[in-house]
Design a protein around this motif. Sequence first.
Motif, short mmCIF file in Angstrom:
data_model
loop_
_atom_site.label_atom_id
_atom_site.label_comp_id
_atom_site.label_asym_id
_atom_site.label_seq_id
_atom_site.Cartn_x
_atom_site.Cartn_y
_atom_site.Cartn_z
N ILE A 16 4.71 0.98 1.38
CA ILE A 16 3.45 0.33 1.04
C ILE A 16 2.95 0.79 -0.34
N ASP A 17 2.43 -0.16 -1.11
CA ASP A 17 1.82 0.11 -2.41
C ASP A 17 2.83 0.23 -3.56
N SER A 18 4.10 -0.04 -3.30
CA SER A 18 5.10 0.07 -4.38
C SER A 18 5.11 -1.17 -5.26
N GLY A 19 4.47 -2.24 -4.78
CA GLY A 19 4.41 -3.46 -5.59
C GLY A 19 5.21 -4.61 -5.02
N LYS A 20 5.55 -4.52 -3.75
CA LYS A 20 6.34 -5.58 -3.12
C LYS A 20 5.62 -6.93 -3.18
N THR A 21 4.33 -6.93 -2.85
CA THR A 21 3.58 -8.18 -2.84
C THR A 21 3.49 -8.77 -4.25
N THR A 22 3.15 -7.93 -5.20
CA THR A 22 3.02 -8.39 -6.58
C THR A 22 4.36 -8.96 -7.07
N LEU A 23 5.42 -8.25 -6.78
CA LEU A 23 6.74 -8.69 -7.21
C LEU A 23 7.13 -10.01 -6.53
N ASN A 132 9.91 -0.11 -9.81
CA ASN A 132 8.75 -0.84 -10.33
C ASN A 132 7.74 0.14 -10.92
N LYS A 133 6.72 -0.39 -11.54
CA LYS A 133 5.59 0.38 -12.09
C LYS A 133 6.03 1.35 -13.19
N MET A 134 6.99 0.90 -14.02
CA MET A 134 7.43 1.75 -15.13
C MET A 134 6.30 1.98 -16.13
N ASP A 135 5.28 1.15 -16.06
CA ASP A 135 4.15 1.25 -16.99
C ASP A 135 3.12 2.29 -16.53
N ARG A 136 3.29 2.83 -15.33
CA ARG A 136 2.26 3.73 -14.80
C ARG A 136 2.40 5.16 -15.32
N GLY A 256 11.55 -1.88 -14.13
CA GLY A 256 10.63 -2.88 -14.66
C GLY A 256 9.23 -2.70 -14.16
N THR A 257 8.45 -3.73 -14.37
CA THR A 257 7.10 -3.74 -13.84
C THR A 257 6.75 -5.16 -13.40
N ALA A 258 6.19 -5.24 -12.22
CA ALA A 258 5.79 -6.55 -11.70
C ALA A 258 4.57 -7.06 -12.45
N TYR A 259 4.00 -6.24 -13.33
CA TYR A 259 2.85 -6.68 -14.12
C TYR A 259 3.24 -7.56 -15.31
N ARG A 260 4.50 -7.53 -15.68
CA ARG A 260 4.92 -8.40 -16.78
C ARG A 260 5.37 -9.72 -16.20
P1 GDP Z 1 2.79 -3.53 -1.68
O1 GDP Z 1 1.92 -2.78 -0.76
O2 GDP Z 1 4.15 -2.88 -1.85
O3 GDP Z 1 2.91 -5.00 -1.37
O4 GDP Z 1 2.16 -3.39 -3.15
P2 GDP Z 1 1.21 -4.38 -3.96
O5 GDP Z 1 1.99 -5.46 -4.61
O6 GDP Z 1 0.05 -4.72 -3.13
O7 GDP Z 1 0.78 -3.40 -5.13
C1 GDP Z 1 0.03 -2.22 -4.90
C2 GDP Z 1 -0.82 -1.94 -6.11
O8 GDP Z 1 0.02 -1.63 -7.23
C3 GDP Z 1 -1.67 -3.14 -6.52
O9 GDP Z 1 -2.91 -2.66 -6.98
C4 GDP Z 1 -0.88 -3.75 -7.66
O10 GDP Z 1 -1.72 -4.45 -8.58
C5 GDP Z 1 -0.24 -2.52 -8.31
N1 GDP Z 1 1.03 -2.79 -8.98
C6 GDP Z 1 2.03 -3.59 -8.55
N2 GDP Z 1 3.05 -3.60 -9.45
C7 GDP Z 1 2.66 -2.80 -10.48
C8 GDP Z 1 3.28 -2.41 -11.72
O11 GDP Z 1 4.40 -2.79 -12.06
N3 GDP Z 1 2.56 -1.55 -12.49
C9 GDP Z 1 1.34 -1.08 -12.14
N4 GDP Z 1 0.72 -0.25 -12.98
N5 GDP Z 1 0.73 -1.42 -10.99
C10 GDP Z 1 1.39 -2.27 -10.16
#
Ligand code: GDP
Length: 406
Positions: A16-23, A132-136, A256-260
């Motif tokens: 959870i929170d790794s960015g699966k949904t965003t990706l 993911n989240k290489m920008d963090r 990478g980053t799901a933000y791009r």
């Molecule tokens: P999930 O729980 O794995 O589905 O994760 P989410 O997609 O909900 O992402 C969790 C949090 O991380 C959210 O606040 C996203 O906006 C943020 N997030 C997702 N991808 C990235 C990324 O590549 N970089 C950064 N800095 N934040 C990200």
Amino acid sequence: MENLRNLRNIGISAHIDSGKTTLTERVLFYTGRTHVIKEVKGEGAVMDHMELEKERGITITSAATTVRWNDIEINIIDTPGHVDFTVEVERSLRVLDGAVLVLCAVAGVQSQSITVDRQMKRYNIPRIAFINKMDRTGANPVNVIQQLESKLGLTVLPLQLPIGLESNFQGMVDLIERRAIYFDGEKGEDVRYEPIPDDMVEAADRARQGMLEALSMVSDQIMELLLEEAEVPLDLIHQTIREGTIAQQLCPVMVGTAYRNKGVQELLDAVCRYLPSPLDREIHAKDIDDGMAEIALAPDPSAPLVAMAFKLVEESFGQVTYMRVYQGTLSKGTFYYNSRQKKRARISRILRVHADQKEDINEATAGDIIAVMGIECATGDTYCAEDTNVSLESIFAAEPVIDLSI
Ligand code: GDP
């Protein structure tokens, strides 16, 4: 049957929170589904990540979603991210042919990554890791790679090097194509291909050599070429990565980053190139009339039907049963035999489910993941052609859920 070569049934799984949904949303957006829907609504086609966030809820409510990337159809099956693993979750996993394991570049391999990875090994599902989240702040891909090896026991195959890290993350060096990929625009609305930057040439050469040496463990042909110090052809590299991934000798790693906005393109290419099609998988069922003897299923549309119900969802218009067809063709209006219930049932509707649309179809063939209406069953039930009696699960005892404590 050749069409099956262009099909991928994948799961995207993550702690959870790794960015699966965003990706996943990025994938839906870039493969056109969300895009089309937004245009229909007249709200413009471009969304930034905040807008995508607002879209949440309508984009990923389905147990399975079909998207298209170039000439490949990708079924994305929801693999729940919570820890309370049940037999239901296992069934969602066993219909996958491959998976993307999303990891956070800061947090690395976490408990849920370990659990899911263990399950995937159990069902022999090849994986690609995406850091993911290489920008963090605190992003540490080297650490994550070490954890993939030490905690998951994977033989990792990094395919990219990051260009910059944290707030300076600009893109990736592609070790296969030997080029740099930069994100352009503040949100990475575009990508730009450039030669590898001078200060990274040496590191990229070393990493590429490491990649080729790892591939030479899988391919004698690459081994010979390396010994001769000859160039390894691109096609051979792709083919070896694919074979090594499918055989689970290797786990390709991307960053990478799901933000791009365009950050998922390379990953989608890798899914299509390296993860298996239904033709690459060996699936067995049990012949109930023959003492539960194992029979190999052929992903052939003309063979007798074998399909498994893996998820039931109560929707406003009735119960929807998600199924994977393993063999034969499932046709609307036809009766099939449920081998657990020992009774026939007529399939009244077949739906292909996209991010937020459902499309009525008349038939689904081997390899497909679809939703059907008009039947009552349990997850794990096998539907088969009327004169056959097979099961994909042991129907006399629920499959044991393995001990997932870590
Ligand atoms: P999930 O729980 O794995 O589905 O994760 P989410 O997609 O909900 O992402 C969790 C949090 O991380 C959210 O606040 C996203 O906006 C943020 N997030 C997702 N991808 C990235 C990324 O590549 N970089 C950064 N800095 N934040 C990200």
